[in-house]
Scaffold this motif. Structure first.
Motif, PDB file in Angstrom:
ATOM      1  N   ASN A   1       9.621  -4.690  -9.171  1.00 34.81           N
ATOM      2  CA  ASN A   1       8.609  -5.869  -9.289  1.00 34.81           C
ATOM      3  C   ASN A   1       7.621  -5.373 -10.181  1.00 34.81           C
TER       4      ASN A   1
ATOM      5  N   MET B   1       0.102  -9.685  -2.004  1.00 34.10           N
ATOM      6  CA  MET B   1       0.777  -9.012  -0.649  1.00 34.10           C
ATOM      7  C   MET B   1       0.169  -9.673   0.324  1.00 34.10           C
TER       8      MET B   1
ATOM      9  N   ASN C   1       6.830 -11.375   0.200  1.00 35.78           N
ATOM     10  CA  ASN C   1       5.894 -10.203  -0.019  1.00 35.78           C
ATOM     11  C   ASN C   1       4.969  -9.841   1.153  1.00 35.78           C
TER      12      ASN C   1
ATOM     13  N   MET D   1       6.734  -2.243  -5.529  1.00 35.30           N
ATOM     14  CA  MET D   1       5.779  -2.611  -6.273  1.00 35.30           C
ATOM     15  C   MET D   1       5.356  -1.736  -7.325  1.00 35.30           C
TER      16      MET D   1
ATOM     17  N   VAL E   1       9.343  -3.139   1.562  1.00 37.11           N
ATOM     18  CA  VAL E   1       8.545  -3.045   0.429  1.00 37.11           C
ATOM     19  C   VAL E   1       7.853  -1.602   0.204  1.00 37.11           C
TER      20      VAL E   1
END
Length: 455
Positions: A54, A60, A73, A124, A153
């Motif tokens: 991403n 987030m 997220n 991210m 994540v």
């Protein structure tokens, strides 16, 4: 892989910058959550896995303790904004290309398009808002033994201009979420700092698991997070074989056998055009992003061709053309993806006007010696050979520094190599007349590349 090709103005490979050569890759300030430490084998059979890079940033959300899922997220670290990656589409594609070179050994696929459904990991890649103040390259909120908890994540900061530096940090943060820990080998991707060899990878060898001490030096780690995962392939749970562990969890990789697509959208088939016109092509691939090698060939009363030039996919490219003698022509556009799959499109068209004196109408013949109808200067912003990104003109468009050329075969200035660091290159692909053809002014100085909007 077309590892010798470079996106105009951008370096594809090389080690992290010297300036960042000693910082920890994973934040030493964060104590990750550990999942699946008591498992003795993977809870699910090896199968395809997706890594979503991403680059666009986003908000987030703290969705509850232990909930670190990419679908919403969800983050166990913070409620806050991740700013977008500062690199243009070419630099994004370069980061993903490096990742694919390492993850291609396993059944893991990298994309910059968020999957519509199913489980996946999300990295991210950008900056936190507010940024954490530097001192490390990324954060893995958890260590997930055998990837037992599924998609998570993790974060990589926009800490260097080197595409490889970013990619290697991304790979380490994601690998932590698959149960891999730091090891004492600079050639392995799990070495804890960016002070490493130019191209570390997942090695098929057992290395001591380590942590960084207060002086940022690796020392043996006694508190092993995933002992059962490591002991399957090494003599003792305090050693790790990165390659074999990922092979067990995900299975072996397979090559991409799907060809890219290319279409010459202007001129149209059978069209009549003025001596000065725009050549337009679209190029795309089933994998996104992808670095595509684009080459062009013109046959007719005048004839010329380019060496391959790399562009990020998907792209819409416009090449201003001038200087063709009147007559019937064929343009061939060839596109090759990173796995050497090829696509070709051909268009026939006619340049208006009276045939030039001495021209027989056959390709590559002329009654006149070659002369230049324009100067040999770069019409676009020349890429900075120091490795700085090429200026962009908004909307993701790129300016590739390419000039018209005269005389003999084209002289490609794509001179960078993958082993010499991120020095950048003036990626040019001069469109020059073939032997015996009249000299032309074929202006590809503004090869305008626009990345397509995602749906």
């Amino acid at each position: 892989m077309l590892t010798a090709l470079f996106v105009p103005g951008l370096a594809v490979a090389g080690g992290p910058d010297d300036f960042t050569a000693a910082i920890p890759i994973t934040s030493p300030l964060h104590e990750p959550l550990v999942f699946g430490a008591d498992l003795t084998e993977p809870p699910v059979r090896a199968g395809e896995w997706i890594v979503f890079t991403n680059f666009d940033g986003g908000k987030m959300n703290f969705c509850g303790w232990g909930n670190n899922d990419p679908q919403n997220n969800c983050s166990t670290i913070f409620d806050g904004e991740v700013l977008p990656f500062t690199g243009d589409p070419g630099r994004r594609a370069a980061v993903v290309q490096v990742m694919r070179n390492d993850l291609g050994k396993f059944n893991i696929h990298v994309t910059d398009v968020r999957p519509a459904s199913g489980d996946y990991d999300m990295e991210m890649i950008g900056d936190w808002n507010p940024a954490p103040g530097g001192g490390f390259a990324g954060v893995a909120p958890s260590i997930d033994c055998f990837n037992s908890d599924g998609g998570e994540v993790s974060y990589t900061l926009d800490y260097t201009n080197a595409a490889t530096g970013i990619a290697k940090a991304v790979l380490q943060e994601i690998a932590h979420t698959w149960g891999l820990e730091h090891v004492d080998s600079k050639s392995d991707l799990l070495y804890p700092t960016t002070q490493s060899v130019p191209d570390p990878t997942f090695l098929d060898e057992c290395f001591q698991i380590v942590r960084l001490d207060d002086n940022a030096q690796p020392v043996p780690e006694n508190n092993i997070s995933c002992p059962n995962q490591h002991s399957q392939f090494c003599n003792g749970s305090n050693f790790q074989n990165s390659y074999q562990e990922l092979l067990q969890i995900f299975g072996p990789g397979s090559p991409d056998l799907t060809a890219p697509t290319v279409e010459i959208t202007a001129p149209a088939e059978g069209a009549e055009v003025d001596p000065k016109f725009d050549l337009q092509i679209t190029a795309a691939d089933n994998l996104s992003p992808q670095i595509l090698a684009v080459s062009l060939k013109i046959d007719g009363p005048s004839a010329a061709e380019t060496d391959p030039t790399a562009w990020p996919s998907p792209s819409d490219l416009t090449f201003p053309i001038a200087g063709l003698a009147a007559g019937e022509y064929t343009i061939t556009a060839t596109v090759v993806d990173e796995d050497k799959n090829e696509a070709v499109d051909i268009v026939h068209f006619t340049v208006k006007g009276e045939p030039a004196p001495g021209t027989t109408g056959e390709p590559g013949t002329t009654g006149e010696p070659g002369t230049t109808t324009g100067d040999d200067s770069t019409t676009g912003d020349e890429p900075d050979p120091t490795g700085e990104p090429t200026p962009t003109t908004g909307g993701g468009s790129q300016t590739g520094g390419v000039t018209g050329a005269t005389g003999g075969p084209g002289d490609s200035a794509t001179t960078g190599d993958q082993s010499g660091g991120d020095d950048g290159c003036a990626c040019r692909s001069d469109l020059a007349p073939t032997s015996g053809a009249p000299a032309l002014l074929l202006l590809l100085g503004l090869a305008r590349g626009r990345r397509r909007a995602r749906r």
